[in-house]
Design an enzyme around this catalytic site. Structure first.
Site, PDB file in Angstrom:
ATOM      1  N   GLU A  90       0.915  -1.177  -0.069  1.00  0.00           N
ATOM      2  CA  GLU A  90       0.070  -0.173   0.057  1.00  0.00           C
ATOM      3  C   GLU A  90       0.831   1.268  -0.032  1.00  0.00           C
ATOM      4  O   GLU A  90       1.957   1.118   0.452  1.00  0.00           O
ATOM      5  CB  GLU A  90      -0.715   0.025   1.202  1.00  0.00           C
ATOM      6  N   CYS A 331      -0.306   2.721   8.638  1.00  0.00           N
ATOM      7  CA  CYS A 331       0.514   1.703   8.205  1.00  0.00           C
ATOM      8  C   CYS A 331      -0.005   0.303   8.103  1.00  0.00           C
ATOM      9  O   CYS A 331      -0.327  -0.218   9.268  1.00  0.00           O
ATOM     10  CB  CYS A 331       1.876   1.575   9.033  1.00  0.00           C
TER      11      CYS A 331
HETATM   12  N1  SAH Z   1      10.047   0.814   9.475  1.00  0.00           N
HETATM   13  C1  SAH Z   1      10.198   2.594   9.470  1.00  0.00           C
HETATM   14  C2  SAH Z   1       9.280   2.926   8.494  1.00  0.00           C
HETATM   15  C3  SAH Z   1       7.912   2.848   8.609  1.00  0.00           C
HETATM   16  S1  SAH Z   1       6.633   3.072   9.962  1.00  0.00           S
HETATM   17  C4  SAH Z   1       9.939   3.055  10.769  1.00  0.00           C
HETATM   18  O1  SAH Z   1      10.059   2.442  11.766  1.00  0.00           O
HETATM   19  O2  SAH Z   1      10.333   4.189  10.790  1.00  0.00           O
HETATM   20  C5  SAH Z   1       6.518   4.928   9.887  1.00  0.00           C
HETATM   21  C6  SAH Z   1       6.198   5.620  11.088  1.00  0.00           C
HETATM   22  O3  SAH Z   1       4.734   5.557  11.365  1.00  0.00           O
HETATM   23  C7  SAH Z   1       6.928   4.916  11.915  1.00  0.00           C
HETATM   24  O4  SAH Z   1       7.457   6.222  12.930  1.00  0.00           O
HETATM   25  C8  SAH Z   1       6.229   4.150  12.833  1.00  0.00           C
HETATM   26  O5  SAH Z   1       6.714   3.852  14.079  1.00  0.00           O
HETATM   27  C9  SAH Z   1       4.768   4.887  12.673  1.00  0.00           C
HETATM   28  N2  SAH Z   1       3.336   3.904  12.911  1.00  0.00           N
HETATM   29  C10 SAH Z   1       3.395   2.805  12.671  1.00  0.00           C
HETATM   30  N3  SAH Z   1       2.182   2.374  13.050  1.00  0.00           N
HETATM   31  C11 SAH Z   1       1.650   3.404  13.820  1.00  0.00           C
HETATM   32  C12 SAH Z   1       0.495   3.714  14.387  1.00  0.00           C
HETATM   33  N4  SAH Z   1      -0.694   2.695  14.222  1.00  0.00           N
HETATM   34  N5  SAH Z   1       0.153   4.930  14.933  1.00  0.00           N
HETATM   35  C13 SAH Z   1       1.036   5.916  14.783  1.00  0.00           C
HETATM   36  N6  SAH Z   1       2.346   5.848  14.456  1.00  0.00           N
HETATM   37  C14 SAH Z   1       2.499   4.439  13.674  1.00  0.00           C
END
Ligand code: SAH
Length: 344
Positions: A90, A331
């Site tokens: 996605e 995400c």
């Molecule tokens: N693996 C990478 C990039 C993908 S996640 C990383 O960890 O940075 C992108 C961002 O969204 C990251 O900061 C992650 O911690 C955050 N994230 C993922 N799921 C989330 C959620 N449900 N609520 C808030 N932030 C989230």
């Protein structure tokens, strides 16, 4: 051979190797990356014979749109794409005042296991190729007929766990003969793979590195992010310092606020202690609750107080707008929901 993942010099070598004139490489490259052709047949300034040869020798990847959801709140579009092998990824298209931004995935699934994240619930399937990362941007450009000026590698997957493909992707994306997005308009977000942060620093790119920090102590971070068991806070901050020193670029700290977990006054004070010496920008993200976990968002008052404290501490802070909240914006949510529906 995956022709979309090849750099222009590689394509020139390839043309030489098959006995074609070198300028053909430039033509092909332009068709692939500027005009974003979906098949060799579209490349009408190439001879029929060369197009046929290309079809036989090279793979030109494309994505199929499986679903598209547009937010009624802010026009954000969320795309679910199918890859050649049937896997799903996605991507998100967001409109901002300063231009359009696309958030891409770097892997099919993720192995990092962050507790609040939907992308990791089904584990990791495979890395995306450079072409498959570009394809997400190209497919969205074609669908929206709008220019994309910013790219954030913040979708599903850990980009530094797919390091070589990520670097090649950045080089293709920012190449002046291709889409030519400025390095300064590219952000890569990592959960903090320390050795790769050192490697990336040596590349001296002008991209923005965003670190998903989410907690200020080892103990708290380990509760949210398994990667914190591997690399401690001190090591992580040393890697950030090194990155900033080597590249001259300030990092962004992403900090998802989880109600009752990391949103206290003490958390804010500790975060100031980490961000201030590095001059890091802090991006606060009200956690986007996923149904598989019981994390809740901090309430508005707590978020506002947290922000104020950071500002008082001299930190440059923004609260991420919750775009596309009505369309499974977090995400991995759309992919997961789609897969659940398919298996019902
Ligand atoms: N693996 C990478 C990039 C993908 S996640 C990383 O960890 O940075 C992108 C961002 O969204 C990251 O900061 C992650 O911690 C955050 N994230 C993922 N799921 C989330 C959620 N449900 N609520 C808030 N932030 C989230």
């Amino acid at each position: 051979m995956d022709i979309k993942s090849m750099t222009l010099p590689e394509l020139q070598e390839e043309m030489a190797a098959i006995g074609e004139k070198s300028f053909r490489a430039k033509q092909l490259y332009e068709w692939i990356h500027v005009r974003q052709a979906r098949s060799f047949d579209e490349m009408t300034n190439l001879s029929v014979a060369l197009r046929e040869r290309c079809r036989e020798r090279y793979d030109l990847t494309t994505l199929q749109v499986v679903r598209m959801q547009e937010s009624k709140l802010d026009g954000t579009r969320k795309y679910l794409f199918e890859l050649k092998d049937g896997n799903l990824v996605e991507s998100v298209f967001m409109r901002y005042k300063h231009g359009n931004s696309v958030c891409i995935s770097s892997q099919v699934g993720c192995k990092m296991g962050c507790r609040f994240c939907a992308s990791t619930l089904d584990g990791w399937e495979r890395n995306l190729t450079p072409a498959e990362m570009l394809d997400q941007i190209y497919a969205i450009t074609q669908d929206t007929k709008e220019r994309v000026s910013n790219v954030v590698v913040m979708g599903t997957g850990e980009p530094l766990d797919n390091y070589d493909n990520l670097l090649r992707f950045i080089s293709l994306l920012t190449d002046e003969n291709g889409l030519h997005i400025s390095q300064r308009n590219v952000t890569v977000s990592t959960c903090g793979i320390v050795p790769k942060m050192y490697e990336l620093a040596e590349e001296k790119l002008q991209i923005t590195l965003a670190l998903s920090l989410h907690a200020t102590t080892d103990e708290k971070r380990r509760r949210l992010m398994p990667i914190a068991n591997k690399y401690g806070m001190k090591e992580l901050m040393d890697a950030c310092r090194n990155y900033a020193d080597k590249t001259g670029r300030r990092l962004t700290f992403e900090y998802s606020l989880v109600g009752g977990v990391n949103d206290t006054k003490e958390d804010a004070e500790e975060l100031i202690g980490l961000a201030a010496p590095l001059g890091s920008h802090v991006n606060l993200i009200p956690v986007n609750p996923i149904k598989e976990r019981d994390f809740v968002q901090s309430n508005h008052a707590a978020i506002a107080a947290f922000q104020k404290r950071l500002e008082k501490g001299g930190i440059n802070v923004t609260i991420r707008r919750e775009m596309g909240r009505d369309i499974d914006g977090a995400c991995g949510q759309l992919r997961r929901r789609h897969m659940e529906e398919q298996s019902e």
